[in-house]
Motif scaffolding. Sequence first.
Motif, PDB file in Angstrom:
ATOM      1  N   ALA A 163       0.851  -1.200   0.000  1.00  0.00           N
ATOM      2  CA  ALA A 163       0.000   0.000   0.000  1.00  0.00           C
ATOM      3  C   ALA A 163       0.882   1.244   0.000  1.00  0.00           C
ATOM      4  O   ALA A 163       1.868   1.332   0.714  1.00  0.00           O
ATOM      5  CB  ALA A 163      -0.918   0.007   1.209  1.00  0.00           C
ATOM      6  N   ARG A 164       0.508   2.198  -0.832  1.00  0.00           N
ATOM      7  CA  ARG A 164       1.250   3.452  -0.918  1.00  0.00           C
ATOM      8  C   ARG A 164       0.306   4.602  -0.644  1.00  0.00           C
ATOM      9  O   ARG A 164      -0.883   4.526  -0.946  1.00  0.00           O
ATOM     10  CB  ARG A 164       1.861   3.626  -2.296  1.00  0.00           C
ATOM     11  N   ARG A 165       0.857   5.644  -0.120  1.00  0.00           N
ATOM     12  CA  ARG A 165       0.075   6.850   0.110  1.00  0.00           C
ATOM     13  C   ARG A 165       0.230   7.766  -1.082  1.00  0.00           C
ATOM     14  O   ARG A 165       1.243   7.776  -1.766  1.00  0.00           O
ATOM     15  CB  ARG A 165       0.560   7.535   1.366  1.00  0.00           C
ATOM     16  N   MET A 166      -0.789   8.552  -1.314  1.00  0.00           N
ATOM     17  CA  MET A 166      -0.762   9.508  -2.406  1.00  0.00           C
ATOM     18  C   MET A 166       0.067  10.724  -1.990  1.00  0.00           C
ATOM     19  O   MET A 166      -0.081  11.223  -0.877  1.00  0.00           O
ATOM     20  CB  MET A 166      -2.199   9.938  -2.735  1.00  0.00           C
ATOM     21  N   GLY A 174       1.324  14.744  -2.357  1.00  0.00           N
ATOM     22  CA  GLY A 174       0.566  15.985  -2.498  1.00  0.00           C
ATOM     23  C   GLY A 174       0.315  16.342  -3.948  1.00  0.00           C
ATOM     24  O   GLY A 174      -0.753  16.826  -4.307  1.00  0.00           O
ATOM     25  N   ALA A 175       1.299  16.093  -4.809  1.00  0.00           N
ATOM     26  CA  ALA A 175       1.134  16.390  -6.241  1.00  0.00           C
ATOM     27  C   ALA A 175       0.078  15.487  -6.866  1.00  0.00           C
ATOM     28  O   ALA A 175      -0.715  15.937  -7.694  1.00  0.00           O
ATOM     29  CB  ALA A 175       2.464  16.231  -6.965  1.00  0.00           C
ATOM     30  N   GLN A 176       0.090  14.222  -6.478  1.00  0.00           N
ATOM     31  CA  GLN A 176      -0.917  13.302  -7.017  1.00  0.00           C
ATOM     32  C   GLN A 176      -2.313  13.668  -6.526  1.00  0.00           C
ATOM     33  O   GLN A 176      -3.275  13.612  -7.297  1.00  0.00           O
ATOM     34  CB  GLN A 176      -0.590  11.866  -6.616  1.00  0.00           C
ATOM     35  N   ALA A 177      -2.430  14.048  -5.272  1.00  0.00           N
ATOM     36  CA  ALA A 177      -3.732  14.458  -4.737  1.00  0.00           C
ATOM     37  C   ALA A 177      -4.226  15.715  -5.431  1.00  0.00           C
ATOM     38  O   ALA A 177      -5.414  15.851  -5.736  1.00  0.00           O
ATOM     39  CB  ALA A 177      -3.633  14.681  -3.224  1.00  0.00           C
TER      40      ALA A 177
END
Length: 104
Positions: free
Chosen positions: A7-10, A12-15
């Motif tokens: 599992a990876r977190r998104m 800030g740029a992707q969000a």
Amino acid sequence: MSASPRARRMTGAQAGAVTARILSAAVGGYALAYAATAFLSVYLPMERPDRVSFASLASFFVWVATILYVFAARSAWRATWVPLALSLLLGLAAFLPGGYGVRP
């Protein structure tokens, strides 16, 4: 319960890119559907009530197509400016000729 190692977190740029696409789909899609409705209501070769009815029904297809395009576009920038540029172009084509008396 811990997150799986895959599992990876998104970031800030992707969000931000996802948020831009969502806003572009909602706001840009609505603007393009409205502009397409106005354009078709003016330029379709039918009687006025038929033009308006057809254009109103076609606006839903335009909005869905815009949503599909926004989430399929290569970049969030392209997903934002293409619907807005098209809506500006169709809006100008629909509303400017009325001021000059050249509307069909």
